[in-house]
Design a protein around this motif. Structure first.
Motif, short mmCIF file in Angstrom:
data_model
loop_
_atom_site.label_atom_id
_atom_site.label_comp_id
_atom_site.label_asym_id
_atom_site.label_seq_id
_atom_site.Cartn_x
_atom_site.Cartn_y
_atom_site.Cartn_z
N GLY A 241 0.73 -1.16 -0.07
CA GLY A 241 -0.11 -0.07 -0.01
C GLY A 241 0.88 1.11 -0.01
N LYS A 242 2.07 1.10 0.42
CA LYS A 242 2.95 2.30 0.63
C LYS A 242 4.21 1.92 -0.57
CE LYS A 242 5.38 5.92 2.32
NZ LYS A 242 4.89 7.20 2.08
N LEU A 243 4.74 0.73 -0.36
CA LEU A 243 5.72 0.37 -1.17
C LEU A 243 5.36 -0.91 -1.89
CD1 LEU A 243 8.56 1.60 -1.10
CD2 LEU A 243 9.22 -0.24 0.41
N ALA A 244 5.74 -0.81 -3.25
CA ALA A 244 5.63 -2.02 -4.12
C ALA A 244 6.69 -2.45 -4.63
CB ALA A 244 4.64 -1.23 -5.37
N ARG A 245 7.01 -3.77 -4.66
CA ARG A 245 8.10 -4.27 -5.09
C ARG A 245 7.75 -4.70 -6.58
NH1 ARG A 245 12.74 -7.21 -2.92
NH2 ARG A 245 13.31 -8.86 -4.38
N ALA A 246 8.80 -4.46 -7.40
CA ALA A 246 8.40 -4.87 -9.00
C ALA A 246 9.07 -5.74 -9.48
CB ALA A 246 8.62 -3.41 -10.06
N LYS A 247 8.45 -6.70 -10.34
CA LYS A 247 9.09 -7.72 -11.02
C LYS A 247 9.70 -7.56 -12.48
CE LYS A 247 5.17 -10.74 -11.91
NZ LYS A 247 3.89 -10.64 -11.26
#
Ligand code: UTP
Length: 290
Positions: A183-189
């Motif tokens: 919700g604050k930090l999104a980890r991307a692939k």
């Protein structure tokens, strides 16, 4: 591995600014003012407040006004001193970072944001660095880059500022392919530059604030063209995923896309309304037009 602090910031300011012609025929887009301060000064102050100590400008032909802006204006300073205009003098003197902290490098051809960043490679060396696009002016306290550096000091790797955009606008942004999101930090692939709304992996989009590891430069070395035939920063960042963690951070604050006329006008209204010396008079003016 210890997380290295971010002390260098790169400002790509070599674009043509065609969306603001004819204003940008002789004036750099980054010198357009929001209320009374040029776009580039908002970006520089945001970096300075975040603890940046080296400011690297990637400029192009016709951008000399920016170099003058961050230099001493000797005659003006003398005139203000003689007239006892101390407040104005302070405004003028506060523009410039201390001597030795500013570097200018030329991007001879505007081949894209990735290419502009690559032009600063020798000044970045093997340190992490921030990239700030002066087009994106952000009303936030603390500033957006300061918020990002706080997050970066916990997660390291590459950290960019992100916000949700309407799906029909994904073709204007670099978009995250999300692995996990709190919700604050999104980890991307993965990342996709300017995806068609129908195939965009999400609507979480990168805005003009980045903290990057120097390995991104290794991918920019290849000078591969991406979306729109330009050398894209997004493609180089995407290529490091797997080797380096990539996070998108939602920031507290409001971003204005001053690369567009609507965003620029909205920024002028919002910044004027945020100031004690202008709020009432500008509200009155706005009432006349609504
Ligand atoms: P834009 O995509 O807004 O391009 O660049 P632009 O040329 O400035 O503006 P338009 O689209 O013609 O109106 C975003 C930022 O990246 C810089 C620009 O100066 C701007 O700050 N940039 C872009 C470069 O420094 N070099 C490039 O090759 C492209």
């Amino acid at each position: 591995m210890p997380i290295k602090p971010v002390k260098k910031a790169l400002f790509p300011v070599a674009g043509l600014g065609t969306r603001f012609l004819p204003a940008t025929k002789a004036l750099p887009k980054e010198m357009l003012p929001v209320v009374d301060k040029p776009l580039i000064q908002y970006a520089l102050e945001e970096a300075r407040d975040a603890g940046i100590e080296q400011f690297i400008f990637v400029t192009g032909r016709g951008k000399g006004a920016m170099e003058d802006h961050f230099d001493h204006a000797v005659e003006l300073e003398l005139a203000l001193t003689e007239r006892g205009k101390d407040d104005d003098l302070k405004i003028v003197l506060d523009c410039s970072p201390p001597p030795g902290q500013l570097t200018y490098v030329r991007q001879q051809q505007p081949l894209g944001l990735g290419h502009a960043v690559w032009c600063g490679k020798n000044y970045i060396g093997d340190e992490p660095f921030a990239v700030l696009s002066a087009d994106d002016v952000i009303l936030a306290n603390p500033g957006c880059l300061k918020q990002m550096i706080e997050t970066y000091s916990e997660v390291g790797g590459n950290v960019v500022a992100v916000e949700e955009v309407p799906r029909e606008q994904t073709n204007r942004y670099g978009v995250l392919d999300i692995e996990s999101d709190d919700g604050k930090l999104a980890r991307a692939k993965g990342l996709v530059e300017k995806p068609d709304p129908a195939v965009a992996p999400s609507t979480l989009s990168i805005i003009g604030r980045y903290i990057l590891q120097p390995q991104v430069m290794n991918h920019l070395d290849k000078h591969e063209k991406g979306a729109g035939g330009e050398i894209q920063l997004t493609d180089a960042m995407a290529a490091t995923i797997g080797e380096i963690d990539f996070h998108g951070m939602r920031f507290d604050g409001k971003r204005f896309d001053c690369g567009t006329k609507h965003g620029f006008i909205e920024a002028n209204i919002a910044f004027a309304l945020s100031r004690d010396d202008m709020r009432d008079s500008v509200s009155e003016i706005l009432k006349e037009y609504t």
